[in-house]
Design an enzyme around this catalytic site. Structure first.
Site, PDB file in Angstrom:
ATOM      1  NE  ARG A  49      -2.844   0.728   3.494  1.00 37.18           N
ATOM      2  CZ  ARG A  49      -2.120   1.060   4.592  1.00 37.18           C
ATOM      3  NH1 ARG A  49      -1.428   2.169   4.668  1.00 37.18           N
ATOM      4  NH2 ARG A  49      -1.820   0.214   5.729  1.00 37.18           N
ATOM      5  CE1 TYR A 102     -16.983  11.975 -14.190  1.00 37.36           C
ATOM      6  CE2 TYR A 102     -15.848  11.929 -12.341  1.00 37.36           C
ATOM      7  CZ  TYR A 102     -16.348  11.259 -13.421  1.00 37.36           C
ATOM      8  OH  TYR A 102     -17.010  10.142 -12.749  1.00 37.36           O
ATOM      9  CG  ASP A 172      -9.263  16.020 -14.119  1.00 30.76           C
ATOM     10  OD1 ASP A 172      -8.602  15.331 -15.013  1.00 30.76           O
ATOM     11  OD2 ASP A 172     -10.133  15.703 -13.566  1.00 30.76           O
ATOM     12  CE  LYS A 197     -12.780   8.137 -17.835  1.00 35.27           C
ATOM     13  NZ  LYS A 197     -12.598   8.343 -16.490  1.00 35.27           N
TER      14      LYS A 197
HETATM   15  C1  LIG Z   1     -12.084  14.468 -16.149  1.00 34.17           C
HETATM   16  C2  LIG Z   1     -12.113  13.500 -14.939  1.00 34.17           C
HETATM   17  N1  LIG Z   1     -11.746  13.510 -14.112  1.00 34.17           N
HETATM   18  C3  LIG Z   1     -11.832  12.463 -13.183  1.00 34.17           C
HETATM   19  C4  LIG Z   1     -12.743  11.310 -13.491  1.00 34.17           C
HETATM   20  C5  LIG Z   1     -12.781  10.218 -12.448  1.00 34.17           C
HETATM   21  O1  LIG Z   1     -11.752   9.153 -12.575  1.00 34.17           O
HETATM   22  P1  LIG Z   1     -12.187   7.738 -12.480  1.00 34.17           P
HETATM   23  O2  LIG Z   1     -13.651   7.223 -13.069  1.00 34.17           O
HETATM   24  O3  LIG Z   1     -10.953   7.072 -12.862  1.00 34.17           O
HETATM   25  O4  LIG Z   1     -12.473   7.726 -10.986  1.00 34.17           O
HETATM   26  C6  LIG Z   1     -13.225  11.344 -14.768  1.00 34.17           C
HETATM   27  C7  LIG Z   1     -13.933   9.926 -14.784  1.00 34.17           C
HETATM   28  O5  LIG Z   1     -14.453   9.953 -15.912  1.00 34.17           O
HETATM   29  C8  LIG Z   1     -13.153  12.642 -15.556  1.00 34.17           C
HETATM   30  O6  LIG Z   1     -13.744  12.438 -16.746  1.00 34.17           O
END
Ligand SMILES: Cc1ncc(COP(=O)(O)O)c(C=O)c1O
Length: 395
Positions: A49, A102, A172, A197
């Site tokens: 971890r 998001y 992000d 992604k």
């Molecule tokens: C821009 C963005 N940030 C964060 C996330 C969250 O990621 P995760 O689904 O891997 O937890 C997403 C998920 O779609 C996203 O599109």
């Protein structure tokens, strides 16, 4: 050795570093625990971890691509976001975030505010006037291009204003990937990713990452990720590292497909709006052209209402109706009922999300198949709108 091109760094991350057998591809270390060499003599890793060799190779590779001092790999993008918010915000601190963040990030920020853990201010950070509103902020959160409207924020300008207000800047970078944009180069302090992604790119791993510009901040974030228990698994890190090796190839192919699809969308009568930073008509096109290496492979468009949406998506062969983005396969999603369903209608409306809006994530299939499939879907949407299919219009 001279600094390698990021493409080379991504391909060669951890390659031929196995001292035991000379394995070219670094092995996956599944062990949860590591033997001390003697009493009071731990090695680099003691418990998985806290630290894992496979995860550590991936974290360094992502940090190199983002130009950061180091990184932390987490179990999901939301795990990365949770650890970052908790690590960087003081008690009762103020978080300034985009009004069209998001949906999952918005849900987390909103829940933390409702339970009295932070103060949340939602603003349109792509609007220069919003930079005047950063007084009192502790952390300014950026998502650029934004989801799903692909608004582009001036990272350098926001970072300058945020730093002047004494705030840290977190970007992000999930939508652009470090191939297209490196926020730390523009002044951000921390970058987060849903590695689910583009970084992994094959829609078979849920993972996240945090990269910071300074070593101290990397150590602080790593401490929080370990303490919260949100670090990622070894096998996920192995797969993500494999995906990362082709990131540049995938991004290049997907952006070619995005451009082909944008050409179709802008010419089709069923489409009422197209949102893509590569279009000269996009409100921040000049900023995107100046600060990004390409315009990404997400395209959002509107067909005016849910009947047309239904007619379009039911019958597509090359686009799966699914959440997520950034995989080798093309996806279509309906933000209002899918990715952004957690947002109440009035919050969606304020963010510009409409019932007729669809978001495409272009994969790496052949452009001709994607365009033909989408053209047929748009013709169905046109009929649902009560208009003539474009094939007849073209005569
Ligand atoms: C821009 C963005 N940030 C964060 C996330 C969250 O990621 P995760 O689904 O891997 O937890 C997403 C998920 O779609 C996203 O599109």
């Amino acid at each position: 050795m001279t600094e390698q091109h990021p493409r080379t760094q991504a391909v060669r991350a951890g390659i031929a570093t196995d001292p035991a057998h000379g394995a070219v591809v670094p092995p996956v270390f599944m062990s949860t625990t590591y033997a001390f060499s003697g009493f009071g003599e731990p090695g680099e890793f003691d418990y998985s971890r806290s630290g894992n060799p496979t995860r550590s190779t991936l974290a360094s590779a992502i940090a190199d691509l983002e130009g950061g001092a180091g990184g932390v790999v987490t179990a999901s993008g939301m795990a990365a976001i949770t650890a970052t918010v908790l690590a960087l915000l003081p008690p009762d601190g103020t978080l300034v975030a985009p009004f069209d963040a998001y949906g999952g990030s918005w849900r987390l920020f909103d829940a933390l505010e409702r339970s009295g853990r932070l103060r949340l201010r939602l603003v349109d950070l792509s609007d220069a006037a919003a930079r005047e509103e950063l007084d009192g902020a502790d952390v300014v959160w950026l998502e650029t291009p934004s989801n799903p409207l692909l608004r582009v924020t001036d990272i350098a300008a926001v970072s300058e204003a945020a730093h002047a207000a004494g705030a840290l800047v977190v970007a992000d970078n999930t939508f652009a990937s470090p191939v297209v944009q490196r926020p730390l180069e523009h002044g951000a302090d921390v970058v987060v990713h849903s590695a689910t992604k583009y970084l992994n790119g094959h829609s078979d791993v849920v993972s996240g990452a945090v990269v910071a510009a300074s070593e101290e901040r990397v150590a602080h974030l790593a401490w929080w990720a370990n303490t919260l228990g949100v670090t990622g698994g070894a096998l996920d890190a192995y797969l993500t590292l494999r995906g990362l090796r082709t990131l540049h190839l995938r991004m290049a192919a997907a952006q070619v497909n995005a451009a082909a699809v944008v050409d179709l969308l802008t010419a089709h009568p069923a489409v009422t709006a197209v949102h893509y930073p590569g279009l000269a008509s996009h409100p921040q096109h000049e900023l995107a052209a100046r600060t990004m290496d390409g315009f990404g492979a997400i395209v959002t468009f509107d067909v005016g209402g849910q009947d047309a949406v239904r007619a379009l998506v039911d019958g597509l062969d090359c686009f799966c109706l699914a959440e997520s983005l950034g995989g080798v396969e093309s996806l279509v999603s309906h933000p209002a009922t899918m990715t952004h369903a957690a947002m109440p209608p009035q919050v969606q409306a304020a963010a510009g999300i409409t019932p007729g809006m669809l978001r495409l994530s272009l994969g790496v299939e052949d452009a001709s198949d994607l365009v033909a499939d989408l053209r047929a879907g748009l013709d169905r949407a046109r009929s649902a709108q009560g208009g003539l299919p474009s094939t007849e219009l073209r005569g």
